[in-house]
Design a protein around this motif. Structure first.
Motif, PDB file in Angstrom:
ATOM      1  N   ARG A  31       0.832  -1.212   0.000  1.00  0.00           N
ATOM      2  CA  ARG A  31       0.000   0.000   0.000  1.00  0.00           C
ATOM      3  C   ARG A  31       0.864   1.258   0.000  1.00  0.00           C
ATOM      4  NH1 ARG A  31      -2.981  -3.262   3.563  1.00  0.00           N
ATOM      5  NH2 ARG A  31      -2.021  -2.237   5.358  1.00  0.00           N
ATOM      6  N   TYR A  34       1.987   1.875  -3.425  1.00  0.00           N
ATOM      7  CA  TYR A  34       0.961   2.500  -4.259  1.00  0.00           C
ATOM      8  C   TYR A  34       0.999   4.016  -4.114  1.00  0.00           C
ATOM      9  CZ  TYR A  34      -1.368  -2.046  -4.866  1.00  0.00           C
ATOM     10  OH  TYR A  34      -1.677  -3.337  -5.175  1.00  0.00           O
ATOM     11  N   LEU A  59       5.034  -1.126 -10.412  1.00  0.00           N
ATOM     12  CA  LEU A  59       3.685  -1.311  -9.864  1.00  0.00           C
ATOM     13  C   LEU A  59       3.243  -2.768  -9.936  1.00  0.00           C
ATOM     14  CD1 LEU A  59       1.088   0.018  -8.764  1.00  0.00           C
ATOM     15  CD2 LEU A  59       0.371   0.336 -11.149  1.00  0.00           C
ATOM     16  N   VAL A  63       1.301  -4.933  -6.954  1.00  0.00           N
ATOM     17  CA  VAL A  63      -0.048  -5.488  -7.119  1.00  0.00           C
ATOM     18  C   VAL A  63      -0.049  -6.981  -6.795  1.00  0.00           C
ATOM     19  CG1 VAL A  63      -1.829  -6.041  -8.828  1.00  0.00           C
ATOM     20  CG2 VAL A  63      -0.802  -3.758  -8.794  1.00  0.00           C
TER      21      VAL A  63
END
Length: 198
Positions: A31, A34, A59, A63
């Motif tokens: 998180r 992100y 990314l 994920v």
């Protein structure tokens, strides 16, 4: 230093937490990654194609770490439910409930493999290092998911063996694609390593 590590190595920190079996911490790092991605992305010029691709490559691992964490947390919650109820529900015997829970956990890993089969770097645009990072991250998370499945859900030897075959097939498949990408990029030694590992 801590802030720099959090900003620039969230995926690596997440994988380190996975290796320690701390899935909650791994999800926290994902998180945080992100947030860093959004900050970087918003500051990139629309014409900065290479920088945007680099950001998207980073990314992908975040994920997938989070997706693996979701599966691991599901394992844990189902295990707690069985333990708190003594494994007995109105619909069946304790053995039936444990078997059903194990089957659901196996299905969750199979679903993850199916999803990841379509989440691959671009063969033409993804540099060899990106493929290697994705493969290493997947191998780490999948190995530890299988370990948790065997320990926490008492999966049978046959269930683990079949799932291990699925995982090995998945990794071999993406290693072959990584090898083809490496050849396209003119990095034949990397291609040979992927073929050998497959």
């Amino acid at each position: 230093r801590r802030a720099w590590l959090m900003d620039h190595t969230s995926a690596e920190l997440g994988l380190a937490a996975v290796v320690r079996g701390n899935w909650d911490r791994a999800a926290y790092y994902a998180r945080n990654g992100y947030q860093r991605f959004l900050q970087v992305w918003s500051g990139l010029h629309p014409c900065a194609v290479a920088a945007r691709q680099d950001a998207l490559h980073a990314l992908q691992r975040l994920v997938e770490i989070e997706e693996a964490c979701d599966v691991a947390v599901t394992f844990r919650e189902r295990g707690k439910d069985l333990a708190s109820s003594g494994g007995a529900h109105a619909q069946g015997s304790p053995d039936h409930d444990v078997s059903r829970s194990t089957s659901q956990a196996v299905a969750a890993v199979q679903s993850l493999l199916s999803r990841w089969a379509h989440q691959l770097p671009d063969p033409a645009m993804g540099p060899p290092i990106v493929w290697s990072e994705v493969i290493d991250a997947r191998k780490t998370t999948l190995d530890l998911l299988l370990r948790d499945l065997e320990r926490g859900h008492k999966a049978t030897t046959n269930q683990i063996a079949e799932l291990r075959l699925d995982v090995d097939h998945h990794l071999a498949s993406i290693r072959y694609r990584a090898a083809m990408s490496a050849v396209a990029h003119g990095v034949r030694p990397v291609a040979k390593r992927h073929i050998k590992d497959a």
